[in-house]
Every structure is written in structure tokens, then in C-alpha cells.
Design an enzyme around this catalytic site. Structure first.
Site, short mmCIF file in Angstrom:
data_model
loop_
_atom_site.label_atom_id
_atom_site.label_comp_id
_atom_site.label_asym_id
_atom_site.label_seq_id
_atom_site.Cartn_x
_atom_site.Cartn_y
_atom_site.Cartn_z
N HIS A 123 9.62 -10.71 -5.51
CA HIS A 123 10.82 -9.94 -5.16
C HIS A 123 11.96 -10.47 -6.04
O HIS A 123 11.96 -11.64 -6.43
CB HIS A 123 11.12 -10.17 -3.68
N ASP A 200 7.92 -18.19 -0.59
CA ASP A 200 8.77 -17.11 -0.06
C ASP A 200 7.95 -16.38 1.01
O ASP A 200 7.06 -15.60 0.70
CB ASP A 200 9.15 -16.18 -1.21
N GLN A 203 7.79 -11.77 3.74
CA GLN A 203 6.85 -10.73 4.21
C GLN A 203 5.72 -11.31 5.04
O GLN A 203 5.21 -10.64 5.94
CB GLN A 203 6.26 -9.97 3.01
N LYS A 226 13.05 -9.37 9.41
CA LYS A 226 11.69 -8.88 9.18
C LYS A 226 10.74 -9.44 10.24
O LYS A 226 9.55 -9.15 10.23
CB LYS A 226 11.22 -9.27 7.78
N CYS A 364 12.86 -3.73 -4.98
CA CYS A 364 13.40 -4.99 -5.52
C CYS A 364 12.30 -5.80 -6.20
O CYS A 364 12.25 -7.03 -6.10
CB CYS A 364 14.08 -5.82 -4.44
N1 7TS Z 1 11.28 -12.00 -0.49
C1 7TS Z 1 10.46 -10.96 -0.23
C2 7TS Z 1 9.01 -11.07 -0.49
C3 7TS Z 1 11.01 -9.80 0.32
O1 7TS Z 1 10.21 -8.78 0.61
C4 7TS Z 1 12.40 -9.73 0.57
C5 7TS Z 1 13.06 -8.48 1.11
C6 7TS Z 1 13.18 -10.85 0.29
C7 7TS Z 1 12.59 -11.96 -0.25
C8 7TS Z 1 14.65 -10.89 0.56
O2 7TS Z 1 14.89 -10.87 1.92
P1 7TS Z 1 16.38 -10.73 2.48
O3 7TS Z 1 16.20 -10.59 3.94
O4 7TS Z 1 17.09 -11.97 2.09
O5 7TS Z 1 16.95 -9.50 1.83
N2 7TS Z 1 12.30 -7.32 0.89
C9 7TS Z 1 12.72 -6.04 1.10
C10 7TS Z 1 11.90 -4.93 0.93
O6 7TS Z 1 10.74 -4.98 0.60
N3 7TS Z 1 12.60 -3.82 1.20
O7 7TS Z 1 13.84 -4.17 1.56
C11 7TS Z 1 13.92 -5.55 1.50
#
Ligand code: 7TS
Length: 406
Positions: A123, A200, A203, A226, A364
Site C-alpha cells: 500500500h 503492515d 489488512q 478495519k 492506494c
Molecule cells: N496498509 C494497508 C495494507 C492498507 O490496506 C491500508 C489502507 C493502510 C496500510 C493504511 O491504513 P490507514 O488506516 O492508515 O489509512 N487500505 C485501504 C484500502 O484498501 N482502501 O482504503 C484504504
């Protein structure tokens, strides 16, 4: 399997919404999950009965709010099996956690000519903070490639690790492809060469039991939203010795021991990394989400979602003109796809008219789109509350689309 799907669905009030006069089919869980009553009520209860700023007051409300906040930290610790709650740092989300590591651990340990290894399926939030660090330090970013199924090419990853490698930063489960990386094996390999590992888990965390001691990773990051919890809150796990040695990230209230105009000294863990008033109610809400998940069990959730993904994949494979993007052997509950002659954004808009929420875009993960030579994909991402009937509605919608536009 005896999975209480009807009870679970009833716990999520938004799932009863009608969208465009159709029952909502919410399949955008990789972007953010919906919240159960337990989470919504815990936040409301805190504001109604127990709210004040934390760690500061001797008055009753402040003590109550502090106790609830710190109880949530202990819930997170137990959920990922960290050794100590000093290792649980509350941040805004996975993104902030990675930036924190880059700007504290990274700046302290990574110099010009050093190398950071990521993978081709990251990501943006596990790419850009490292690029920024490389710009600041002169370090070099190395990318371990993947094959067309969306699986890491392990031998090439292994070959990238050398005596200049200072950190491996890898996604546990890809948001664009669903791929689950062999992170234990990768961590053991990196450690055998003396290289620390950040995972990370944004997910992975809602889909499987995560045990940071078993993984032996040095850092693990994820977002609350999430994991059926509130947005604006997330977790940085780090091994205590590493966190102790790291400089603070932001300065301000709550992260200090003493302050004078000549010099300040810093608080111990975890407060050293938690400057300013945090998202108090949201941390409490995250604790409630974890209680809720423990009540169902992550193993049961993983088993249920695996069946759902198998079913969805089987159905999708029968649709002519549909290409699945990401077919790793080890895969979480994400189905990315493209359709011949129909742009993913049109897929997203058309499905919305049927009450189906999916995400269309680059997720992303622009380098992943480049790899597959597609501008975007449509992505259905499943959660513990989705059903086979919802998969059927999705597949019916896709078939209709192809009939009209294909
Ligand atoms: N890493 C992964 C693998 C992600 O899927 C996401 C967000 C992040 C980091 C960042 O997370 P945040 O909560 O700090 O924004 N992924 C997604 C997505 O797949 N669609 O919207 C956000």
C-alpha cells in the site's frame, strides 16, 4: 460449521440500511469495516458517563476515563499477544505508525547507502514514508518482486537481503490482491542476517489471529477502523527494547517527564510516543471491538471467511470476460477483478445502483496496477458479517452489467 452469522449481522445496525431501495450489500470492508452495537455503545457510554481527559486529573471522571483507556491498551496487548502493554502505542492508524517508525527508528538507524526492503504489493503508506526517509538520508529502497498470481518471489527477496539492509518492511496481507505473505519465514530469514522486520498488518488483523511473539516481528502496525473499531485510531506494536532506544516522534503534553527551558526529559513507554490528548473514546471503542471479536473467535472468523472467498472465487471464475487480479495460494477475503470493456469505475457506479458497495480504483497501490497493466480494479472485500447470498447478489449484478455493457 456452526457460525452465528444471523446474530452477528443483527449486531451491526448499518447492515439493515436500504441503499437505493435495495438491501445494502457492503463489500468494501478492506477500505473500512462497519461497527457493531458494542463499539457504538461503548463510545456513547463513555461520553455520557465517564468522559474527561486522561492521565491528568485526580478527579473521578479523569480516573474513570484513564482506567478505560488503559484497559483498552491491555485488550490490544492480549489480542496480539505482546509481552507488555508498554509495547502498545496508540496512533491515528497504520499510516501514522509507519511514518513514526520511519522518522524515529529510521532516522536513528538508517544512513546514506543503507537499504530498506519492501515488496511489490505494498500500500502507498508502506512505500512513501520510506521514500521520504531515503530522500532525507540517502538510503535506498529495494523492492522484492511478485509473480503474476500476486505471490512474492521468495528467492529474489532472499537475494535482496545483504549487509547493507537495515530494515524489511512488508505487508502481511495485500489490500489490492488479498495475498498473505509468508511473514514468519521472511522474518526468520531477515533475523538470521541481523535485519529487523516491520509488518503492515492493516489488512491481516481483521481476518486472522495475529501473535506478535510467534511471528517474532520487531514492529506490527494496524488501524482500528478495519478491525470493526472507530476510525482515527490505530496501533503500533514494537519490541520493548527497540521502542526504548528510539527517540520520540512528536513533542508535547503527556510524553514528558520534566520540562524546563534548558532541557526536557521524556516519559517512559508507551507514553513517550503519545504526545497530546489522544482519541480517548475511540481507543475505548477499539477495546470494545476486540472484546466483540474475542466473543466470536478469530479462528472461527478466518474459517468462515475462507469458505466465503472460495465460494466467491468459484462463482467469479465462471463469468466470461471477468479476470481475477490476485490468485495467490495463500489469500485473504479479497476479490479484485476487471471486466472486458467495462471500466472499474463504471462497475462501481452500476453496482451501487443495486445497493452493492465495492471499491473501484487503484486502492492506494498504484505499482500493483502498473504490474498488471490495468488502470484500476473493482474490489469486493469481505468481512465476518457477509454471506453467500450477498456473493450471489454481487455475481448477479456483474452478469447484468456484462449483458448491458459488455
Ligand atoms: N496498509 C494497508 C495494507 C492498507 O490496506 C491500508 C489502507 C493502510 C496500510 C493504511 O491504513 P490507514 O488506516 O492508515 O489509512 N487500505 C485501504 C484500502 O484498501 N482502501 O482504503 C484504504
Amino acid at each position: 460449521m456452526n457460525y452465528p452469522i444471523e446474530h452477528i449481522r443483527a449486531d451491526f445496525p448499518i447492515l439493515a440500511e436500504k441503499i437505493r431501495n435495495k438491501p445494502l450489500v457492503y463489500l468494501d470492508n478492506a477500505a473500512s469495516c462497519q461497527k457493531p452495537n458494542a463499539v457504538i455503545d461503548s463510545i456513547s457510554h463513555l461520553y455520557r458517563h465517564d468522559y474527561a481527559n486522561i492521565h491528568r486529573g485526580v478527579h473521578t471522571l479523569s480516573v474513570r476515563a484513564t482506567d478505560k483507556f488503559e484497559a483498552a491498551r491491555e485488550k490490544v496487548r492480549a489480542f496480539i499477544n505482546a509481552t507488555s502493554d508498554k509495547e502498545i502505542i496508540f496512533v491515528r492508524g497504520a499510516t501514522e505508525a509507519i511514518n513514526l517508525i520511519a522518522q524515529t527508528y529510521g532516522k536513528a538507524h538508517i544512513k546514506a547507502g543503507d537499504e530498506i526492503v519492501i515488496t511489490a504489493m505494498e500500500h502507498h503508506s508502506n512505500i512513501v514514508p520510506w521514500q521520504m526517509l531515503c530522500e532525507q538520508t540517502g538510503a535506498v529502497l529495494k523492492v522484492a518482486p511478485m509473480n503474476m498470481q500476486g505471490e512474492l518471489i521468495y528467492d529474489t527477496f532472499e537475494a535482496l537481503l545483504n549487509d547493507k539492509t537495515r530494515l524489511v518492511a512488508v505487508v502481511h496481507m495485500s489490500n489490492a490482491l488479498g495475498t498473505i505473505n509468508p511473514v514468519k519465514k521472511m522474518t526468520d530469514l531477515a533475523h538470521s542476517k541481523g535485519i529487523p522486520v516491520m509488518l503492515d498488518g492493516a489488512q491481516a488483523i481483521p481476518h486472522m489471529a495475529v501473535d506478535v511473539q510467534a511471528l517474532d516481528c520487531d514492529f506490527y502496525v494496524f488501524s482500528g477502523h478495519k478491525l470493526y473499531g472507530p476510525s482515527g485510531i490505530g496501533v503500533l506494536y514494537g519490541k520493548q527494547a527497540l521502542l526504548e532506544a528510539m527517540p520520540p516522534y512528536q513533542g508535547g503534553g503527556d510524553m514528558i517527564r520534566t520540562v524546563s527551558f534548558e532541557q526536557s526529559t521524556y516519559a517512559g513507554l508507551p507514553h513517550k510516543f503519545e504526545a497530546g490528548t489522544p482519541a480517548i473514546a475511540d481507543v475505548v471503542g477499539l477495546g470494545a471491538a476486540i472484546d466483540y471479536l474475542n466473543g466470536i473467535g478469530m479462528a472461527a472468523i478466518a474459517e468462515y471467511e475462507a469458505q466465503l472467498l472460495d465460494y466467491a472465487t468459484e462463482q467469479a471464475r465462471q463469468i466470461k470476460g471477468l479476470r481475477i487480479i490476485g490468485e495467490a495460494e495463500e489469500k485473504g477475503a479479497i476479490l479484485s477483478f476487471v471486466l472486458d470493456h467495462i471500466h472499474p469505475h463504471d462497475i462501481g457506479t452500476m453496482l451501487d445502483s443495486l445497493g452493492i458497495a465495492i471499491r473501484a480504483g487503484h486502492h492506494c497501490a498504484m505499482p500493483v496496477m502498473d504490474f498488471y497493466q490495468v488502470p484500476a480494479t473493482a474490489r469486493a472485500s469481505f468481512a465476518m458479517y457477509n454471506t453467500q447470498e450477498e456473493v450471489d447478489v454481487l455475481m448477479g449484478g456483474i452478469k447484468e452489467l456484462i449483458k448491458i455493457f459488455g
